[in-house]
Design an enzyme around this catalytic site. Structure first.
Site, PDB file in Angstrom:
ATOM      1  NE  ARG A 185      -3.364   2.596   2.547  1.00  0.00           N
ATOM      2  CZ  ARG A 185      -4.289   2.906   3.434  1.00  0.00           C
ATOM      3  NH1 ARG A 185      -4.765   1.968   4.231  1.00  0.00           N
ATOM      4  NH2 ARG A 185      -4.755   4.128   3.524  1.00  0.00           N
ATOM      5  CG  ASN A 192     -10.966  -0.958   0.859  1.00  0.00           C
ATOM      6  OD1 ASN A 192     -12.153  -1.095   0.578  1.00  0.00           O
ATOM      7  ND2 ASN A 192     -10.535  -0.145   1.827  1.00  0.00           N
ATOM      8  CB  CYS A 215     -17.437   0.387   2.950  1.00  0.00           C
ATOM      9  SG  CYS A 215     -16.455   1.872   3.148  1.00  0.00           S
ATOM     10  CG  HIS A 229     -14.052   3.954  -0.480  1.00  0.00           C
ATOM     11  ND1 HIS A 229     -12.743   3.629  -0.267  1.00  0.00           N
ATOM     12  CD2 HIS A 229     -14.739   3.398   0.559  1.00  0.00           C
ATOM     13  CE1 HIS A 229     -12.645   2.911   0.831  1.00  0.00           C
ATOM     14  NE2 HIS A 229     -13.841   2.759   1.348  1.00  0.00           N
ATOM     15  CE1 TYR A 259     -11.076   6.438   0.584  1.00  0.00           C
ATOM     16  CE2 TYR A 259     -12.884   6.342   2.165  1.00  0.00           C
ATOM     17  CZ  TYR A 259     -11.615   5.953   1.774  1.00  0.00           C
ATOM     18  OH  TYR A 259     -10.888   5.096   2.551  1.00  0.00           O
TER      19      TYR A 259
HETATM   20 MN   LIG Z   1     -14.198   1.313   2.950  1.00  0.00          MN
END
Ligand SMILES: [Mn+2]
Ligand SMILES: [Mn+2]
Ligand SMILES: [Mn+2]
Ligand SMILES: [Mn+2]
Lengths: 442, 442, 442, 442
Positions: free
Chosen positions: C96, C150, C172, C202, C256
């Site tokens: 990540r 994710n 989520c 998101h 987001y």
């Molecule tokens: Mn999420």
């Protein structure tokens, strides 16, 4: 590169063939056909020879260098063909007579395309057309399949869904007939009239009518409902429409709509005919017999005028016009059966519809028609549902699916009657429906 | 803030009212009704008083502080109401009897909701409901309109399209009846069974059935088609279905589907009934007479069991359950008629559909059902087309539009028959159809 | 029948696990978990043991008879599981960190879900989840797959499209966080607030907000744009919104959305963070290190409060709430990622969307949301296009497809930059992307 | 009946006019123009006279009996016109220079059609075009409105939604330029190449390319990405595309797509140009000055070749070709901006799209294109959303709506930047935006 085109006509022994040949002769300048292969099955051999010989005399008379081949070997005919036309009839007119007579016994219209008869024609025909498609994939993968075999809408959709052949067009003479009828009503040349067609095969509507590019829909509807034209209108349609209905519908129905909007009248008419002159199949059988007698005449070297009574009027024009426009990338507008691709809202993109298209070398490109008028959406959807279920039954040979197709057909008055008709018809057509019977025997 | 709710019931003199009152009594803990206004028209005054007095005795017996008001002044009843329920019948059962009898003269099923009878009920009712809406906009703009008046689907859509009232729900006891019937077939409590409903009013399908949350559709279809259950199934549906049909359909039809999938049988049954016991309206007229005799009994202080024969089974439960769930933001699942909003594909977002919804204080929120099974899409679309054209006819009073609605109805066998029925029925209902006649008179 | 449920948690060594365990403990009355299998890979063995031991201490402390199993054998864990939860991270936080840092080198936001980072997370994760699905088909075909990994939207859609597992839900904590934030803003209990959610993971919008079932959207937007709440609002969202924007949007964006509506600000923030405290992955790496130190403490037998900083707030509640509602057929409303089925217009039926659903034992049933507001349709469609192309790239390992996904992502400023990022990231993640490299090596 | 056609050209003093006149001269045989009315506003009087005199010399030189009228009286020009063409520019090139320069101050591309500049061009232009429509309703209700004024897509949609003029077509030279560029790349005549165009104005894609009716899309994409053609390709497009991108996109982008798929490069280029040669508007201002100097030459009686640099290449051909096809019901295929009517899925039926159409006397009939490729759907939807919100802002003069339009535009990097640009541009264009300021002043 090949010089000239190879055409393969499946069901070449059909009484229609002289009209097709006439079409190729007339358009030879634009469409340089080199070879025309007429192919038929063993049982049709005699007719094939009669009609084939006439075809040869016709091209000779016309002085056109088209070579006519007669064959029972379908593979030979398909090999490297540029266009494949299909006009075969599984079970011949005898089967159609049963499609018409059996439902009538139960007080139900047979209707050989979108009715119970059409279901059985689809069940018999679709496996054969899918066989042809598999051969085409092997022998002429770039050819266009121009299908005239009814039910043309279902056959086209079956090819789109269940074969790898994408170059397929379904053709019908109903729309061109409507245009010509209206031109006559307006006393103008056909070429000056254009209709925006949208719907399904034998369930097509004229959404608008143009004379020299200007909408004359209201005027046409007035003419169609004017009692002074009643004899003319009835003549082209059999029975008249209620004027208030046509005005409120605000679209032009096709002659087959009589089955759905005048069901009771049509049933009575069919019942009466069946008792008197015979069903349409039986009438046509007699006509065909006479036609073949004429065709045998070695002095005949043109299409005999009697063929027009057969019901194939404008057929030649529609067929060869379409092939010519594809071949020459003409981009003219013609109504054909093709993949919807969004042209008609509420119908899936991958379903076959009958719609005005621009005809290019890449095939028909439908014109976007938007949503159908609210009053016709339901019936079109219902026939499309019938078609989809019927195709599934034809491919799977599943009894329940076939029954479902019959029950949802708007001409069928009950599930119980549907079952009776289905059982009797499956038995009657047993030899042409192996997909249904191998299942039971296992 | 107000203490307790005000309910206004238009058509309060209906024989159904005791069931509604029983419902309010049973759910008083959750739904604190303070005032119940029963409103009716001059002609219904006597019945209003009979049923109103019974209602008063019922709440007194139950010891519940609901005040019952009887009035002929609709505005007084609507003023600041929280919920308005509508169960009126323009032209009373006499009009319904005509809706049933006149089509039968022409060999056509009357069918008081989605058939020719339903068209006329819509033509009579929609102008009145739109009047009520205009009053509500003025007198109780935040109230919910809970409509039971048939044709409930068309009435709901008319309100959505032609009024400013957005808080409207159409209610029918058919879906709840299906759930209860299946629970009985499975020998379980109703609460354990849930059906995914989708379609239109009186044209609704069960797309899936769950027992304790697990799909048991296949089992239920097996049970419905098991000859051992035939007496039970016939009992709940009148006539049985062909087993192969139900299996292929792969969805549960509602009892009203008999009219479309067993048209011939239903026509015979209706014709026979009309000759013997009378049409449904005529039978109900007798039942109502008896009911009102019972209601008059000053010792009666509960809903009499005879009411269930009237056809309103589960009605109380459905109605008060819905109001309670809205009031308490209960978020339970109930099938109601509401704005589609994409829940059912191919039906416009702004059309009314009958669909399983989550009931919140902000109203019903339909669950997304995706596309209907291909076999049912066509019929649903056809009835939706009929509904839309019929609503337009009701609002405009246009003759041609009314004729079009009749012709596209699947029960009507021809445009000519449609015209005959239309002309006779317009005349028969003339006093309730000013929108059609003021045009002519001008 | 089995007594109690078997849960398998893939990526069981995650720092989130204690929250999940806490959730199972709290809802044990409704959700009788018998076995919780925590499964991880060889590299995660140490963490698995630390967190597994803590989990054991937690259930012991709570006095709840849940058996905790730790294993590296995924098949053993999956066998006959009732629910499979996935919270694994292919390549761990190191990967990540690269997802975030590499794009930043090119002046592009990494964004680990719907941005370039999300593309790479999808490319690494989707093949693994599809492997898990194939095992589930064999070992626990009736289990529900509850995915937290994710990019949850893409993972859910990949399962729907490319596996035979239909029982999949993506979860989520963003929507539940929005509801809780708004409850706080309104100073009311969370249970009194409900939001109609629609969009993508998101990329979800609150289309309406209800307090006790009554819409308070306008009030909430006023509060969100009131300068007096700015410190609170910025706190929950990082940066504030332009008031006029929120008013015109007439819907609630999710946090987001900052990446798309405040791209420049977010890029600056990310660049600055990367230079100072490190990217989010790097910050989390430190947090996790500290968390695992805490977890090791043999006296710790509850979820430590420090976990909330990790970013998993409300995670436990969302996850166990969902599983409980499925298990008990609770029919409450929860926002999850599931098959669209028509709930959101313009998104294909078979795509995953994040939408308010009724949670039944048969899974989530989305509520029909109709068409999205015109202003948000485009962005949602664009991210959905990105997701579909990215999934295709993950499954095929096709370079051009991966490049296309990057280029159509709204955060990526040019095709040339996209190619640079793609090339560097493919190389950086090579070991986790065999589908891309086996092709080249052949 | 009138002899010959009356054309009214609003903005007749434009430097483009000689090209239009040349077009009418060239096609006079098919399109018998009798009167050409060049109309402009007071400020444009001098240019109108210069260009009008040139036009007169051109028709005289050609020996064609077209009468040229110059007027400042729009009503006189519109009266009984057969075709109205619009090529006016509210605020002239000075306003466009601001549209380009102000966003650049904030690091944002101006882009005069689908970017922030396009928003302001729409805000200035739409009220004027709607005024013209109202005059047309009165003075020439049967005329066709052929709009070239940018943003042509938004202007077309505004007319469709907010006026009663249905006979409107929006025209752009981008698609015809793409076809001609590809013909050149293939070294064939333009007439042999046809592209299936679908999308929006300045956001149009070539979904397929045909040479003599046969698809050559793959070959064209290969050519476009072949480094040996790079100088040619860059020449027609300014910057090259990543080959892998074009291959994966599997459709032909238009030059304007550079703004969206090469945003960073285009911004750099625009910034650099603004510093050196000036923005496009400023360059064109110089070009126009030179052109008008040329136009003044009393010996000039043909379109001077320098006009092609102006950016109007193929403009004459596109414009007069369209008018001719409408007038003659030619039914050829041309890409224009018109009502979608289902041609492109996911775009509302009543939105304007740029799509290949058959041009009939009844106007353009779009060809059904089905769904756009998944990779382009999102961007097209996003620009369509921008267009719809922008049109609403133009009609209402609502500040928040204008801000929303800017924020959802893909070129705008944040809500805060959007607000700064909006505020500065509203002020800069104040005199042309009365709809925004009358609100504030009240
Ligand atoms: Mn999420
Ligand atoms: Mn036909
Ligand atoms: Mn009912
Ligand atoms: Mn342009």
């Amino acid at each position: 590169m090949k010089k000239g085109l190879k055409i393969a006509t499946i069901g070449g022994g059909s009484s229609y063939t002289p009209e097709l040949v006439e079409g190729f002769i007339k358009r030879y300048n634009e469409l340089p056909v080199k070879e025309l292969w007429l192919v038929d099955i063993e049982e049709g051999k005699e007719k094939l020879e009669i009609v084939g010989d006439l075809a040869k005399r016709m091209v000779e008379k016309a002085g056109i260098p088209i070579d006519i081949y007669l064959t029972l070997d379908r593979e030979e005919a398909l090999k490297e063909a540029d266009f494949v036309t299909t006009q075969f009839r599984v079970g011949l007119l005898d089967a159609r007579a049963k499609d018409e007579r059996i439902p009538l016994k139960y007080g139900v219209i047979g209707q050989e395309t979108n009715g119970p008869g059409g279901l059985f024609k689809a069940l018999r025909t679709i496996p054969v057309i899918l066989d042809i498609c598999r051969e085409m994939e092997r022998l002429c993968p770039n050819a266009w399949l121009i299908n005239f075999t009814n039910p043309a809408g279902m056959v086209t959709e079956a090819v789109l869904r269940y074969s790898n052949i994408e170059k397929v067009v379904g053709l019908c003479n109903v729309p061109i007939g409507m245009e010509m009828g209206i031109a006559k009503l307006l006393s103008v040349e056909h070429s000056r009239v254009r209709i925006d067609f949208a719907g399904l095969n034998h369930m097509v509507y004229g959404l608008d009518v143009y004379l020299d590019g200007i909408s004359v829909k209201d005027k046409v509807i007035d003419l169609l409902t004017d009692p002074r034209n009643s004899s003319f209108v009835k003549n082209i349609q059999g029975l008249g429409w209620e004027p208030a209905f046509l005005k409120a519908l605000n679209a032009l129905p096709c002659p087959y709509h009589m089955y759905y909007y005048k069901t009771r009248d049509m049933l009575e008419k069919d019942l009466k005919n069946a008792e008197t002159e015979g069903t349409r199949a039986e009438v046509v059988q007699k006509l065909e017999k006479e036609l073949f007698e004429l065709y045998k005449d070695p002095n005949l070297n043109v299409k005999p005028p009697q063929l027009e009574k057969r019901g194939g009027a404008y057929y030649s024009d529609a067929a060869v016009r379409l092939i010519t426009s594809i071949y020459t990338d003409k981009r003219d507008i013609q109504p054909v059966n093709t993949r919807n691709n969004g042209a008609i809202a509420s119908i899936p993109d991958d379903s076959a519809v009958e719609v005005s298209c621009v005809i290019t070398k890449d095939g028909p490109k439908p014109m976007a028609m938007g949503d159908l008028p609210v009053a016709v959406r339901g019936l079109v959807q219902q026939i499309k549902s019938f078609e989809k279920v019927a195709i599934e039954a034809a491919v799977t040979g599943d009894y329940n699916t076939a029954l479902l197709a019959l029950i949802i057909n708007p001409l069928v008055p009950s599930d119980t009657v549907a079952k009776q008709i289905l059982d009797e018809m499956l038995e009657a057509h047993k030899q042409y429906l192996p997909q249904f019977f191998k299942k039971i025997s296992v």
